[in-house]
Design a protein around this motif. Structure first.
Motif, PDB file in Angstrom:
ATOM      1  N   ASN A 112       0.802  -1.221   0.000  1.00  0.00           N
ATOM      2  CA  ASN A 112       0.000   0.000   0.000  1.00  0.00           C
ATOM      3  C   ASN A 112       0.839   1.277   0.000  1.00  0.00           C
ATOM      4  OD1 ASN A 112      -2.538  -1.189  -0.157  1.00  0.00           O
ATOM      5  ND2 ASN A 112      -2.664  -1.478   2.067  1.00  0.00           N
ATOM      6  N   ASN A 114       2.332   2.098  -2.426  1.00  0.00           N
ATOM      7  CA  ASN A 114       2.048   2.584  -3.772  1.00  0.00           C
ATOM      8  C   ASN A 114       0.796   3.457  -3.813  1.00  0.00           C
ATOM      9  OD1 ASN A 114       4.246   1.222  -5.068  1.00  0.00           O
ATOM     10  ND2 ASN A 114       3.112  -0.691  -4.874  1.00  0.00           N
ATOM     11  N   ASN A 115      -0.006   3.438  -2.726  1.00  0.00           N
ATOM     12  CA  ASN A 115      -1.212   4.260  -2.664  1.00  0.00           C
ATOM     13  C   ASN A 115      -0.933   5.681  -2.198  1.00  0.00           C
ATOM     14  OD1 ASN A 115      -2.642   1.955  -3.291  1.00  0.00           O
ATOM     15  ND2 ASN A 115      -3.355   1.573  -1.202  1.00  0.00           N
ATOM     16  N   ASP A 278       0.994  -1.445   6.480  1.00  0.00           N
ATOM     17  CA  ASP A 278       0.187  -1.605   5.276  1.00  0.00           C
ATOM     18  C   ASP A 278      -1.283  -1.306   5.559  1.00  0.00           C
ATOM     19  OD1 ASP A 278       0.605  -2.385   2.473  1.00  0.00           O
ATOM     20  OD2 ASP A 278      -0.810  -4.000   2.910  1.00  0.00           O
ATOM     21  N   THR A 282      -4.326   2.154   3.922  1.00  0.00           N
ATOM     22  CA  THR A 282      -5.518   1.870   3.125  1.00  0.00           C
ATOM     23  C   THR A 282      -6.395   3.121   3.056  1.00  0.00           C
ATOM     24  OG1 THR A 282      -6.755   1.117   5.059  1.00  0.00           O
ATOM     25  CG2 THR A 282      -5.524  -0.554   3.818  1.00  0.00           C
ATOM     26  N   PRO A 283      -7.206   3.248   2.026  1.00  0.00           N
ATOM     27  CA  PRO A 283      -8.144   4.382   1.970  1.00  0.00           C
ATOM     28  C   PRO A 283      -9.083   4.430   3.171  1.00  0.00           C
ATOM     29  CG  PRO A 283      -7.951   3.357  -0.188  1.00  0.00           C
ATOM     30  CD  PRO A 283      -7.207   2.464   0.768  1.00  0.00           C
ATOM     31  N   VAL A 299      -2.902   9.313   1.482  1.00  0.00           N
ATOM     32  CA  VAL A 299      -3.310   8.235   0.582  1.00  0.00           C
ATOM     33  C   VAL A 299      -4.117   8.837  -0.559  1.00  0.00           C
ATOM     34  CG1 VAL A 299      -4.706   6.127   0.376  1.00  0.00           C
ATOM     35  CG2 VAL A 299      -3.278   6.499   2.405  1.00  0.00           C
ATOM     36  N   LYS A 300      -3.856   8.393  -1.764  1.00  0.00           N
ATOM     37  CA  LYS A 300      -4.505   8.946  -2.949  1.00  0.00           C
ATOM     38  C   LYS A 300      -5.999   8.620  -2.978  1.00  0.00           C
ATOM     39  CE  LYS A 300      -0.275   8.026  -5.606  1.00  0.00           C
ATOM     40  NZ  LYS A 300       0.326   7.156  -6.641  1.00  0.00           N
TER      41      LYS A 300
END
Length: 350
Positions: A112, A114-115, A278, A282-283, A299-300
């Protein structure tokens, strides 16, 4: 026949014992996570720790303290750490990396990562050592009964009617040293020579220099302080509780930083610690932290209700691009100097 029964009984008991031991081992798995106190710790538990435990069965044991306290513990435990994961603020995060107490964060084991937006992953060279779990800002908090008009300038803290009732962060707080440099901008003081600012600060009639966000919240809640600096997180928490508190971003602006997660080097439960980090990325976790603490998500693609969005450090329509972030390496290079000067020229004159 009796012997056979005893053997069968022994085997059954042994099997049951092994099963119970295996179950106990699974239930006893735990990690230790350093986080802040008060509403911060409550939110970290609700938004990250509880979902993590539900998904993995691993218990999270909190180690409560400020960022500077956590760093001191990590340095003391460097050869045999008991903490697996640590939340620390910007600035202290860089000091922890320089102290060699942090491990690298790898997307292969923490996918995550990468988020997260590029600005929220902190690297030393190519290797990541910290990741943001949300941004917050420092503005002016005030008692709306005692200060009916929202303050418009940081210079308002020096007004005589607020004498003895002002709160500002001490260098022990992660915001303390950068706040000095921020005030240098406000008062047009050359940062290479902060002596005039220390004189100005020593003339500020304060109720307290707070070491932690919780101490600041307590002072505003009790009425010990009626105006001063505080984080949007703490201020909105008081406002949401129905207290007569306001939060203002003065015309000179507000500085911002973030709360970051770190994997401790040689963590005793590294694999489980990585899963915890991780989970925090998370969103769902980011949206929960935004709702509970008004942290601007790193977080995107995180969406929050309009009432939450307006309380984020960048407002309803902004982003991280709107924040005034510091060069922490520059700040840290002068941290000892500023702390010493504060103790000699500001704190001792209270």
């Amino acid at each position: 026949m009796a012997t056979l029964n005893r053997s069968a009984l022994g085997a059954a008991l042994l099997g049951a014992g092994l099963l119970m031991a295996g179950t106990a081992t699974a239930q006893d798995k735990k990690i230790t996570v350093a986080w802040y106190g008060g509403n911060w710790g409550d939110a970290f538990r609700t938004c990250v720790a509880d979902p993590y435990t539900k998904a993995t069965g691993v218990t999270v044991v909190p180690e409560v303290g400020t960022s500077t306290t956590t760093l001191a513990k990590l340095q003391q435990q460097k050869n045999a750490p008991t903490i697996d994961v640590a939340w620390m603020d910007g600035g202290i995060s860089e000091l922890a990396q320089q102290a060699g107490v942090l491990d690298t964060l790898d997307p292969a084991t923490i996918p995550n990562l990468n988020n997260v937006i590029d600005q929220g992953v902190y690297r030393d060279g190519k290797a990541a050592y910290a990741v943001s779990t949300g941004y917050y800002s420092l503005g002016i908090t005030y008692n709306t009964k005692e200060v009916p008009q929202a303050p418009t300038s940081w210079k308002d803290l020096w007004k005589p009617e607020y004498a003895g009732a002002v709160a500002v962060p001490s260098p022990a707080n992660s915001s303390g040293v950068p706040f000095v440099f921020f005030l240098a901008r406000v008062w047009a003081v050359d940062p290479s020579n902060l002596a005039p600012l220390y004189t100005k600060l020593s003339s500020l009639d304060t109720a307290l220099y707070f070491d932690s966000s919780g101490a600041a919240s307590n002072a505003y809640q009790s009425g010990e302080a009626i105006i001063g600096a505080h984080f949007n997180v703490g201020a909105w928490d008081l406002i949401d509780k129905g207290l007569p508190i306001g939060f203002a971003v003065p015309k000179e602006g507000a500085w911002a930083t973030d709360a970051r997660l770190h994997l401790v080097k040689n963590a005793p439960h590294a694999a489980d610690a990585k899963k915890f980090i991780d989970t925090a990325l998370t969103p769902d976790a980011a949206a929960c932290l935004a709702t509970r603490l008004y942290l601007g998500p790193a977080v995107k693609g995180v969406q929050v209700p309009k009432d939450v969005a307006r309380k984020l450090p960048w407002g309803a329509e902004g982003s991280v691009e709107n924040l005034s972030l510091f060069d922490w390496n520059l700040i840290n290079s002068r941290r000892a100097e500023v702390t010493d000067a504060w103790n000699r020229q500001v704190a001792r004159k209270r």
